[in-house]
Design an enzyme around this catalytic site. Structure first.
Site, PDB file in Angstrom:
ATOM      1  N   LYS A 114      -8.559  -1.701 -21.553  1.00 24.81           N
ATOM      2  CA  LYS A 114      -8.535  -3.006 -20.878  1.00 24.81           C
ATOM      3  C   LYS A 114      -9.957  -3.526 -20.703  1.00 24.81           C
ATOM      4  CE  LYS A 114      -6.111  -2.905 -17.194  1.00 24.81           C
ATOM      5  NZ  LYS A 114      -5.460  -2.914 -15.877  1.00 24.81           N
ATOM      6  N   LYS A 126     -10.649   5.366 -12.592  1.00 29.21           N
ATOM      7  CA  LYS A 126      -9.620   5.017 -11.609  1.00 29.21           C
ATOM      8  C   LYS A 126      -9.607   6.088 -10.539  1.00 29.21           C
ATOM      9  CE  LYS A 126      -6.368   1.931 -10.806  1.00 29.21           C
ATOM     10  NZ  LYS A 126      -6.318   0.494 -11.122  1.00 29.21           N
ATOM     11  N   GLY A 165     -10.135  -2.548  -5.641  1.00 33.96           N
ATOM     12  CA  GLY A 165      -8.819  -2.317  -5.033  1.00 33.96           C
ATOM     13  C   GLY A 165      -7.735  -2.069  -6.074  1.00 33.96           C
ATOM     14  N   ASP A 166      -6.575  -1.701  -5.603  1.00 36.88           N
ATOM     15  CA  ASP A 166      -5.353  -1.582  -6.399  1.00 36.88           C
ATOM     16  C   ASP A 166      -4.233  -1.544  -5.355  1.00 36.88           C
ATOM     17  OD1 ASP A 166      -4.404  -0.922  -9.367  1.00 36.88           O
ATOM     18  OD2 ASP A 166      -3.228   0.378  -8.090  1.00 36.88           O
ATOM     19  N   THR A 210      -6.360 -11.380 -10.818  1.00 37.69           N
ATOM     20  CA  THR A 210      -5.391 -10.647 -11.655  1.00 37.69           C
ATOM     21  C   THR A 210      -4.137 -11.492 -11.868  1.00 37.69           C
ATOM     22  OG1 THR A 210      -6.271  -8.610 -10.717  1.00 37.69           O
ATOM     23  CG2 THR A 210      -4.230  -8.443 -11.970  1.00 37.69           C
ATOM     24  N   ASN A 241      -0.993  -8.519  -3.895  1.00 33.53           N
ATOM     25  CA  ASN A 241      -2.110  -9.339  -4.356  1.00 33.53           C
ATOM     26  C   ASN A 241      -1.833  -9.985  -5.711  1.00 33.53           C
ATOM     27  OD1 ASN A 241      -4.772  -8.962  -6.267  1.00 33.53           O
ATOM     28  ND2 ASN A 241      -5.222  -9.998  -4.358  1.00 33.53           N
ATOM     29  N   SER A 377     -14.148  -8.783 -11.501  1.00 32.03           N
ATOM     30  CA  SER A 377     -14.977  -7.769 -10.830  1.00 32.03           C
ATOM     31  C   SER A 377     -16.325  -7.647 -11.529  1.00 32.03           C
ATOM     32  CB  SER A 377     -14.283  -6.396 -10.869  1.00 32.03           C
ATOM     33  OG  SER A 377     -13.373  -6.268  -9.808  1.00 32.03           O
TER      34      SER A 377
HETATM   35  P1  NDP Z   1      -0.418  -4.518  -3.640  1.00 33.52           P
HETATM   36  O1  NDP Z   1      -0.474  -3.277  -2.859  1.00 33.52           O
HETATM   37  O2  NDP Z   1      -1.108  -5.730  -3.134  1.00 33.52           O
HETATM   38  O3  NDP Z   1       1.109  -4.923  -3.903  1.00 33.52           O
HETATM   39  C1  NDP Z   1       1.985  -4.075  -4.573  1.00 33.52           C
HETATM   40  C2  NDP Z   1       3.364  -4.716  -4.571  1.00 33.52           C
HETATM   41  O4  NDP Z   1       4.225  -3.940  -5.395  1.00 33.52           O
HETATM   42  C3  NDP Z   1       3.992  -4.741  -3.194  1.00 33.52           C
HETATM   43  O5  NDP Z   1       4.860  -5.849  -3.102  1.00 33.52           O
HETATM   44  C4  NDP Z   1       4.781  -3.435  -3.169  1.00 33.52           C
HETATM   45  O6  NDP Z   1       5.893  -3.452  -2.283  1.00 33.52           O
HETATM   46  C5  NDP Z   1       5.258  -3.346  -4.602  1.00 33.52           C
HETATM   47  N1  NDP Z   1       5.399  -1.928  -4.972  1.00 33.52           N
HETATM   48  C6  NDP Z   1       4.428  -0.981  -4.983  1.00 33.52           C
HETATM   49  N2  NDP Z   1       4.906   0.215  -5.341  1.00 33.52           N
HETATM   50  C7  NDP Z   1       6.208   0.013  -5.540  1.00 33.52           C
HETATM   51  C8  NDP Z   1       7.266   0.864  -5.931  1.00 33.52           C
HETATM   52  N3  NDP Z   1       7.066   2.176  -6.177  1.00 33.52           N
HETATM   53  N4  NDP Z   1       8.498   0.309  -6.073  1.00 33.52           N
HETATM   54  C9  NDP Z   1       8.697  -1.010  -5.829  1.00 33.52           C
HETATM   55  N5  NDP Z   1       7.729  -1.868  -5.456  1.00 33.52           N
HETATM   56  C10 NDP Z   1       6.518  -1.359  -5.312  1.00 33.52           C
HETATM   57  O7  NDP Z   1      -0.940  -4.134  -5.114  1.00 33.52           O
HETATM   58  P2  NDP Z   1      -1.470  -5.080  -6.263  1.00 33.52           P
HETATM   59  O8  NDP Z   1      -0.745  -6.376  -6.227  1.00 33.52           O
HETATM   60  O9  NDP Z   1      -2.947  -5.070  -6.214  1.00 33.52           O
HETATM   61  O10 NDP Z   1      -1.055  -4.252  -7.570  1.00 33.52           O
HETATM   62  C11 NDP Z   1       0.196  -4.450  -8.241  1.00 33.52           C
HETATM   63  C12 NDP Z   1       0.103  -3.931  -9.662  1.00 33.52           C
HETATM   64  O11 NDP Z   1      -0.934  -4.631 -10.364  1.00 33.52           O
HETATM   65  C13 NDP Z   1      -0.239  -2.445  -9.811  1.00 33.52           C
HETATM   66  O12 NDP Z   1       0.408  -1.936 -10.954  1.00 33.52           O
HETATM   67  C14 NDP Z   1      -1.742  -2.474 -10.054  1.00 33.52           C
HETATM   68  O13 NDP Z   1      -2.183  -1.308 -10.727  1.00 33.52           O
HETATM   69  C15 NDP Z   1      -1.845  -3.694 -10.935  1.00 33.52           C
HETATM   70  N6  NDP Z   1      -3.170  -4.295 -11.015  1.00 33.52           N
HETATM   71  C16 NDP Z   1      -3.820  -4.713  -9.893  1.00 33.52           C
HETATM   72  C17 NDP Z   1      -5.060  -5.305  -9.993  1.00 33.52           C
HETATM   73  C18 NDP Z   1      -5.747  -5.893  -8.813  1.00 33.52           C
HETATM   74  O14 NDP Z   1      -6.754  -6.578  -9.010  1.00 33.52           O
HETATM   75  N7  NDP Z   1      -5.264  -5.711  -7.585  1.00 33.52           N
HETATM   76  C19 NDP Z   1      -5.764  -5.382 -11.289  1.00 33.52           C
HETATM   77  C20 NDP Z   1      -4.953  -4.997 -12.431  1.00 33.52           C
HETATM   78  C21 NDP Z   1      -3.724  -4.443 -12.266  1.00 33.52           C
HETATM   79  P3  NDP Z   1       5.788  -2.670  -0.883  1.00 33.52           P
HETATM   80  O15 NDP Z   1       4.903  -3.511  -0.020  1.00 33.52           O
HETATM   81  O16 NDP Z   1       7.186  -2.592  -0.406  1.00 33.52           O
HETATM   82  O17 NDP Z   1       5.195  -1.315  -1.193  1.00 33.52           O
END
Ligand code: NDP
Length: 445
Positions: A114, A126, A165-166, A210, A241, A377
């Site tokens: 990526k 990571k 973050g993640d 993202t 996010n 980032s």
């Molecule tokens: P957040 O913690 O902000 O949000 C995650 C969301 O996904 C929440 O709504 C959460 O629900 C849901 N979720 C998490 N785990 C599960 C699960 N096991 N089953 C069902 N729902 C789930 O994370 P992000 O938005 O930052 O990240 C989301 C995805 O994007 C991840 O795969 C991350 O690796 C990827 N990503 C993020 C980046 C970033 O800049 N933040 C960059 C590139 C990729 P709940 O609140 O109920 O747990």
């Protein structure tokens, strides 16, 4: 996958027992690389695949912390410094109970390619912990973050390893991590973390990047196929996010998102999600989606996992790995979905991806479609290094140009290797080739 690549993959599985997500991610990449190894046999001779699948360094550590009642807890911390051929290790930290070494390795492996696709000088890494931030007080989160970084700080640095973050790690956590890092090192080295607050070295657009980027990517795929985002009905899983800002950009481009989700429920709002309300609950507050329905009775909650059965034109999985399976993909195709952009990392299973590709659905894999976060980032690092800060408009334009560039690179690479519009093949080969060339130049490292 040809026989030689099968053997390489079997060896990876043997060397990394029990790490199913890492096996899945490596298989997905190796599955695309046959043609490039034929064209560049030196990459096979130099054992590039085997070298890239072995992290340069893996750090695993104890994270002891105390809750508000004084009870002691022990979590496990990880940082996998996977590949620094193109720049300092760069990739987020994930705090979620499902975190294992295999999960961090799959994420770190994806991150190498990526980051290479962005064209920016960033390597792949990571980290994270099996700590569950849900239901914890601010003080508990702070104590955990301080303990976590008290061990990890010695491995970080703006030229060495730069976390962000993640899942479970947002601006609040980055603040506690950076604050303790600054205290221990006695250095205000802003470029060691990204996703910082705007008052203390953060960059505009990083929060949105993202989600916005995943929408820019689907926009590019649609344009290349003579289509537009405007007027489309969309599903966006997750409500964190990435999901919230994907919904925002879709709305700005004239599309309507009718559903999103969290791990408990799916929120279906056929009139289109009320973005202001969603942001009030999920960005400003830490509420569950059930609170949305209490405020807006036209919306309803459906069972978790049912989001992909709602008819749509565009699907953006933005929650977590393997959240969209073969059956979900078949349902989406049957209901007329024309494009998928992965905001999350590896949200679609290999079987689901095959269904999309066979049906001619435009499919943007995460390592290309969600690269906007890490790219921004890198722009934050650039601003930190020059003690500068850029406007929202300028930074967003940089982001959209980077996403268009990644799209074109994937498309052109897929064409070069005889698989037009295969964004999976294009992303894997283009990312791999950039890293492999750098590693070749460095000699046997
Ligand atoms: P957040 O913690 O902000 O949000 C995650 C969301 O996904 C929440 O709504 C959460 O629900 C849901 N979720 C998490 N785990 C599960 C699960 N096991 N089953 C069902 N729902 C789930 O994370 P992000 O938005 O930052 O990240 C989301 C995805 O994007 C991840 O795969 C991350 O690796 C990827 N990503 C993020 C980046 C970033 O800049 N933040 C960059 C590139 C990729 P709940 O609140 O109920 O747990």
């Amino acid at each position: 996958m040809n026989k030689r690549l099968e053997e390489v993959w079997s060896e990876i599985v043997r060397m990394n027992p029990g790490e199913s997500e890492f096996h899945q991610a490596t298989k997905e990449v190796l599955g695309s690389l046959g043609p490039v190894l034929e064209k560049n046999p030196e990459f096979a001779r130099l054992k590039m695949l085997q070298r890239m699948a072995e992290p340069e360094r893996q750090i695993i550590f104890r994270v002891p912390w105390q809750d508000d009642r004084g009870e002691v807890h022990i979590n496990r911390g990880y940082r996998v410094e996977f590949n620094s051929a193109l720049g300092p290790y760069k990739g987020g930290l994930r705090f979620h109970p499902s975190v294992t070494l295999g999960v961090i390795k799959f994420l770190g492996f994806e991150q190498i390619f990526k980051n290479a696709l962005t064209g920016l000088p960033i390597g792949g890494g990571k980290g994270g912990s099996n700590f569950d931030p849900k239901g914890k007080s601010d003080d508990e989160i702070m104590r955990f973050c301080q303990s976590f970084i008290t061990e990890l700080y010695r491995h970080l640095g703006e030229h060495t390893d730069v976390p962000a973050g993640d899942i479970g790690v947002g601006g609040r956590e980055i603040g506690y991590l950076f604050g303790q890092y600054k205290r221990i090192t006695n250095r205000w080295e802003a470029g060691t973390f990204t996703g910082k607050g705007l008052d203390w070295g953060g960059a505009l657009v990083r929060t949105e990047a993202t989600g916005y980027g995943a929408v820019f990517f689907i926009q590019e795929m649609l344009h290349a196929a003579g289509e537009v985002v405007e007027g489309k009905t969309c599903l966006v899983s997750g409500s964190g996010n990435v999901a919230v800002f994907a919904i925002e950009k879709l709305e700005q481009l004239g599309a309507k998102t009718v559903a999103c989700s969290d791990s408990d429920n799916v929120l279906h709002d056929p009139d289109g999600i009320d973005l202001e309300l969603l942001k009030e609950l999920k960005v400003d507050g830490r509420e569950r989606l059930s609170a949305y329905v209490e405020r807006r009775p036209t919306a309803k909650l459906l069972p978790a996992g049912s989001i992909w059965s709602i008819p749509c034109d565009l699907a953006l999985p933005c929650a977590t790995q393997n959240e969209l399976n073969e059956q979900d993909a078949r349902t989406l195709v049957k209901n007329g979905c024309i494009a998928v952009s992965e905001g999350a990392n590896m949200p679609s299973t290999a079987e689901a991806v095959a269904v999309f590709q066979e049906a001619g659905v435009l499919f943007g894999p995460g390592k290309a479609a969600n690269a906007g976060g890490v790219a921004t980032s890198a722009l934050e690092m650039q601003q930190n290094a020059s003690r500068d800060s850029w406007s929202f408009e300028y930074t967003e334009k940089r982001l959209s140009d980077i996403m268009a560039g990644i799209h074109d690179t994937c498309l052109e690479t897929a064409e070069e290797f005889g698989s037009p519009r295969d964004y999976v093949l294009g992303a894997n080969i283009a990312g791999f080739r950039r890293v492999a060339r750098a590693m070749t130049a460095y000699g046997l490292v």
